[in-house]
Design an enzyme around this catalytic site. Structure first.
Site, PDB file in Angstrom:
ATOM      1  N   HIS A   1      35.737 -14.864  29.820  1.00 55.75           N
ATOM      2  CA  HIS A   1      35.769 -14.451  31.228  1.00 55.75           C
ATOM      3  C   HIS A   1      36.778 -13.318  31.440  1.00 55.75           C
ATOM      4  CE1 HIS A   1      34.564 -18.832  31.621  1.00 55.75           C
ATOM      5  NE2 HIS A   1      33.631 -18.262  32.350  1.00 55.75           N
TER       6      HIS A   1
ATOM      7  N   GLY B   1      28.530 -12.039  30.803  1.00 59.09           N
ATOM      8  CA  GLY B   1      28.707 -12.098  29.362  1.00 59.09           C
ATOM      9  C   GLY B   1      27.369 -12.174  28.649  1.00 59.09           C
TER      10      GLY B   1
END
Lengths: 311, 311
Positions: free
Chosen positions: A42, A178
């Site tokens: 993250h 991601g």
């Protein structure tokens, strides 16, 4: 190297107001949507966000709309204070953390009766069960079906819908996802194109532990033994990639290599597919760029990983 | 009393740019989405829009995504120059007409193969057939199913999706819909709530011809005889409303009254239903506010109309 404390916003109207104030100051806004329990993966999205935008908002919200009632919503890990500390450790920090309580409660009581229909899918999410009357869903009808969509038929409907809600609330210029969740990234990219959001979606490379395990909030649920076995995913994908580089283009052979390696390590394969990087359609012989996507269970923990192979 | 000529914008990026310029000047923006061939009903929406917003944008776009291949997309009437003249006749005029060529062409060739799946519905729209790779759809899963949704199963999927696209392109503060398309209005209201659009949806009363026929772009296709027969819709709805006011609360009796009247006039009923004004669920006995919704064919022309009954 702690940086500024982020502003924490819980109310969606306040969130929109903040974004509009930023835009009125000609600032470019980045959104990094997360479900919290942040890890280095993250944080790498936030670092990337700083390269594109003037201000960075991170949302922390565990979305019930993408869990079916038999999945792990109730045990999904969370650590809000820890998350804030981690966000402050990123150079530049973040400007806002959007942490709403319930994005499906419209404060009107249950105006929708028993909850939405099943849209022909035959399964429901935790939202329908809770009966708050939410019944609008965004579907990316082809991309949502394969890979994770097979064993989690309402998952991408939930993801596309919550991301739409967050986009409408935060109104960002850029959004970061991601590539560990490769299908999710492609679903959101397609949705943004098809629904004409004025947002640029940026996919960021997978962040791995030193031993190669793809970072995931769910890794915390692995026992030390399961964690060791789970390394077989990344190892076998790397082997498959080497095999392609050595001339093996038959996907059946490559799939068997990965399936055998993970199964021998003690994992249970959900899927191991070689697909086109954009359409996510299965490929029989590798002729161009593909991505090898894997989902496997170790104990009760379902992990996903993937590797792009750009032949 | 002709007013200013509207700016005509064909490009979606230009449209967003215009809106953001307006917002940066603190102007409130109204959007009136239309499919063109404007009539007094549309113009009444613009008059209403001026009461709420500082600038008014009208979109004129016949949306293929809400027509199934066997419907009347190819014969849907259009008169762009006439529309502009009509818009200039409204006091205050309009600021912008957004008239895009094709909102489903993403300029990337066909990246989606044969077009989207059928989402479990078993039917497709003109978009899937054209194969441009659009596959993201907004579904309002309960409200989309009854009334017009029964005979037009992809209609509200197409409406919700194009309105989402227009909302994302125009980014208005207010959007105006006619209550003639009652179910459409409720679908959009619910969608805006569920997907957290920062937009206020305003429903405007039905505009009728002097003889009571609800205004519709499709009325132009009626022969003089069919047009005369079509008056039975509004007449029978008014009769039903009077009957309720006289104490009749049994919906079966009220429905029979309307069905008989329209059928005797030569119309073919698609549906005639008394439903809750918000959930659009069928009602057996009238105890509170309801709406009586009718769809009927006269010749090849399918007309809809409705009447709110606020008991």
């Amino acid at each position: 190297m702690a940086t500024k404390e982020p502003l924490i916003i819980r109310d969606k109207t306040q969130m929109t107001k903040w974004s509009r104030t930023m835009r009125s100051q000609s600032k470019l806004i980045a959104l990094v949507p997360t479900m919290g329990y942040l890890h280095q993966g993250h944080l790498s999205l936030i670092t990337e966000a700083h390269k594109h935008a003037n201000v960075v908002a991170v949302s922390i919200y565990v979305n019930p709309g993408q869990f079916s009632p038999n999945e792990d919503l109730s045990t999904y890990p969370s650590d809000f204070q820890g998350d804030i500390q981690k966000l402050m450790s990123v150079p530049g920090g973040v400007d806002v953390v959007f942490n709403p309580k319930n994005l499906y409660d419209y404060g009107e009581g249950d105006s929708g009766g028993e909850g939405g229909g099943d849209g022909g899918v035959g399964v429901v999410s935790c939202i329908e069960k809770s009966g708050l009357g939410h019944e609008s869903w965004v579907r990316v009808e082809k991309l949502e079906k394969g890979l994770c969509g097979k064993s989690r038929p309402i998952f991408f409907r939930g993801v596309a819908t919550i991301v739409t809600k967050l986009f409408n609330i935060v109104e960002p210029d850029f959004a970061f996802f991601g590539k560990k969740d490769y299908q999710q990234w492609r679903v959101i990219q397609r949705m943004v194109r098809d629904l004409d959001f004025s947002i640029k979606v940026i996919g960021c490379e997978i962040t791995r532990e030193n031993d190669g395990l793809a970072m995931s909030s769910r890794n915390v649920h692995l026992s030390p033994e399961e964690r060791e076995k789970a390394l077989s995913i990344n190892k076998s994908l790397s082997k498959a990639k080497s095999a392609v580089e050595d001339g093996q283009v038959q996907c059946e052979k490559l799939r068997n290599l990965v399936i055998q390696c993970i199964t021998e390590a003690g994992g249970t394969i959900d899927y191991a597919e070689i697909v086109d990087q954009h359409s996510l359609e299965k490929v029989e012989f590798i002729k161009g760029p593909v991505v090898f996507c894997v989902a496997a269970l170790f104990g009760k923990v379902r992990l996903i990983d993937n590797m792009e192979i750009n032949l």
